[in-house]
Design a protein around this motif. Structure first.
Motif, short mmCIF file in Angstrom:
data_model
loop_
_atom_site.label_atom_id
_atom_site.label_comp_id
_atom_site.label_asym_id
_atom_site.label_seq_id
_atom_site.Cartn_x
_atom_site.Cartn_y
_atom_site.Cartn_z
N ALA A 27 14.15 -11.83 97.81
CA ALA A 27 15.20 -12.07 98.74
C ALA A 27 15.84 -13.22 98.34
N MET A 28 14.77 -14.45 98.32
CA MET A 28 15.24 -15.82 98.02
C MET A 28 16.02 -15.93 96.69
N ALA A 29 15.34 -15.17 95.54
CA ALA A 29 16.30 -15.29 94.42
C ALA A 29 17.49 -14.72 94.28
N GLY A 30 17.83 -13.80 95.25
CA GLY A 30 19.07 -13.22 95.00
C GLY A 30 19.61 -12.54 93.69
N ARG A 31 20.64 -13.01 93.24
CA ARG A 31 21.33 -12.15 92.16
C ARG A 31 20.42 -12.73 90.96
N ALA B 79 -1.09 -7.31 98.43
CA ALA B 79 -0.98 -8.56 98.83
C ALA B 79 -0.08 -9.07 97.62
N PHE B 80 0.10 -8.70 96.55
CA PHE B 80 1.00 -9.16 95.44
C PHE B 80 2.58 -8.78 95.96
N ALA B 81 2.42 -7.55 96.38
CA ALA B 81 3.66 -6.85 96.76
C ALA B 81 4.32 -7.57 98.04
N LEU B 82 3.71 -7.70 98.95
CA LEU B 82 4.01 -8.63 100.31
C LEU B 82 4.58 -9.77 99.75
N ALA B 83 4.09 -10.58 98.88
CA ALA B 83 4.57 -12.03 98.44
C ALA B 83 6.00 -11.80 97.74
N CYS B 84 6.09 -10.82 97.14
CA CYS B 84 7.26 -10.48 96.28
C CYS B 84 8.28 -10.22 97.06
N VAL B 85 8.30 -9.72 98.31
CA VAL B 85 9.51 -9.32 99.20
C VAL B 85 10.37 -10.57 99.49
N PRO B 86 9.81 -11.56 100.08
CA PRO B 86 10.78 -12.89 100.51
C PRO B 86 11.12 -13.36 99.19
N ALA B 87 10.07 -13.48 98.13
CA ALA B 87 10.59 -13.95 96.81
C ALA B 87 11.82 -13.43 96.35
N LEU C 68 6.53 -13.86 86.31
CA LEU C 68 7.19 -14.18 87.35
C LEU C 68 8.26 -14.94 87.38
N VAL C 69 8.36 -16.01 86.35
CA VAL C 69 9.30 -16.85 86.13
C VAL C 69 10.77 -15.96 85.74
N LYS C 70 10.50 -15.19 84.96
CA LYS C 70 11.61 -14.27 84.17
C LYS C 70 12.10 -13.28 85.57
N ALA C 71 11.17 -13.28 86.61
CA ALA C 71 11.63 -12.15 87.57
C ALA C 71 12.40 -13.08 88.69
N GLY D 285 8.26 -23.16 92.01
CA GLY D 285 8.90 -22.09 92.99
C GLY D 285 8.17 -20.87 93.36
N SER D 286 8.84 -19.82 93.55
CA SER D 286 8.09 -18.48 94.10
C SER D 286 7.32 -18.03 92.89
N ALA D 287 7.72 -18.04 91.79
CA ALA D 287 6.94 -17.77 90.77
C ALA D 287 5.36 -18.22 90.77
N ALA D 288 5.31 -19.74 90.75
CA ALA D 288 4.08 -20.37 90.70
C ALA D 288 3.35 -20.20 91.76
N LEU D 289 3.91 -19.92 93.08
CA LEU D 289 3.13 -19.77 94.23
C LEU D 289 2.61 -18.22 94.27
N ILE D 290 3.33 -17.24 93.79
CA ILE D 290 2.74 -16.01 93.78
C ILE D 290 1.71 -15.79 92.86
N SER D 291 1.88 -16.25 91.59
CA SER D 291 0.69 -16.53 90.84
C SER D 291 -0.55 -17.08 91.25
#
Length: 247
Positions: free
Chosen positions: A28-32, A18-26, A164-167, A180-186
């Motif tokens: 992609a959205m984070a980009g560079r 579940a963790f890995a699946l959530a990180c894929v779109p995150a 996650l915020v660092k990532a 953002g994504s970090a807060a949602l994933i955690s």
């Protein structure tokens, strides 16, 4: 392989999936802005935390033996070892304590979070007075007042969210907090470990636990990002676990 070990390995596989699946779109959205090294760190630390809580290293028996082999109902030893590991991690130069929320200092607009805290505590007291409640032991109150809030908030809303915020970056400012994504994933990972399990009959999912842990996980994460500190989430978590048990 023992039944308990099989269940624990199944749980870890489910939670990591579940963790890995959530990180894929995150990612992609984070980009560079995406930094994979910090995501790897988050994965490693998450699995270390879970392994300690679930007693993969067989430390619980030794800890209980040192304490005189007390009769306990709850996983004190697992939580204590995981909490101790988090404290050691916070002592390393890789974690910025202020950025991880390990501070008493409160951000601007933090008074909003404290108002929400007071309102939810009042609601908890009201609910506790309305429902028929069994008498809870002193151990139950002591455990629920301390272990889940200290161990889980320091890790999930502190160390884990920091990585996650660092990532992925902070994310947009919404309702007086960076969410953002970090807060949602955690929040998602915190929710999943409370509602998704592997048992003898396969995957088990609790809708009730998902809704409860999900809603309060969002509230706790919002409080952390609103105040910039894990202090309020710790207090709120303790209140959620104990207020209704006191009446």
């Amino acid at each position: 392989m023992g039944e308990q070990l099989t269940e624990n390995l199944g749980n870890i596989a489910l939670w990591n999936g579940a963790f890995a699946l959530a990180c894929v779109p995150a990612a992609a959205m984070a980009g560079r802005q995406f930094r994979w090294q910090w995501l790897v760190a988050a994965f490693l630390l998450f699995n270390l935390n879970i392994a300690l809580v679930l007693d993969f290293f067989g430390l619980n028996e030794r800890i209980y033996a040192l304490a005189g082999s007390p009769e306990t109902t709850f996983n004190w030893a697992g939580k204590i070892t995981a909490l101790s590991a988090s404290v050691l991690i916070l002592c390393t130069p890789f974690i910025n304590l202020r950025a991880a929320g390990v501070t008493f200092r409160q951000d601007q607009k933090s008074f909003i979070g404290w108002i929400v805290f007071a309102a939810l505590c009042a609601l908890g007291v009201y609910i506790g007075l309305q429902i028929e409640n069994d008498t809870h032991s002193a151990e139950t109150i002591a455990y629920q007042l301390t272990m889940p809030s200290l161990e889980e908030e320091i890790f999930y809303r502190g160390i884990f969210l920091f990585c996650l915020v660092k990532a992925f970056g902070d994310g947009p400012r919404i309702l007086w907090s960076n969410f953002g994504s970090a807060a949602l994933i955690s929040t998602l990972v915190f929710t999943i470990i409370h509602c998704l399990f592997w048992g003898a009959s396969g995957i088990q999912f609790s809708t009730e636990a998902f809704l409860f842990a999900g809603v309060f996980g969002l509230v706790l994460t919002w409080m952390r990002t609103n105040t910039g500190s894990i202090l309020l989430p710790i207090l709120m978590h303790s209140a959620i676990n104990t207020i209704w048990r006191l009446f």
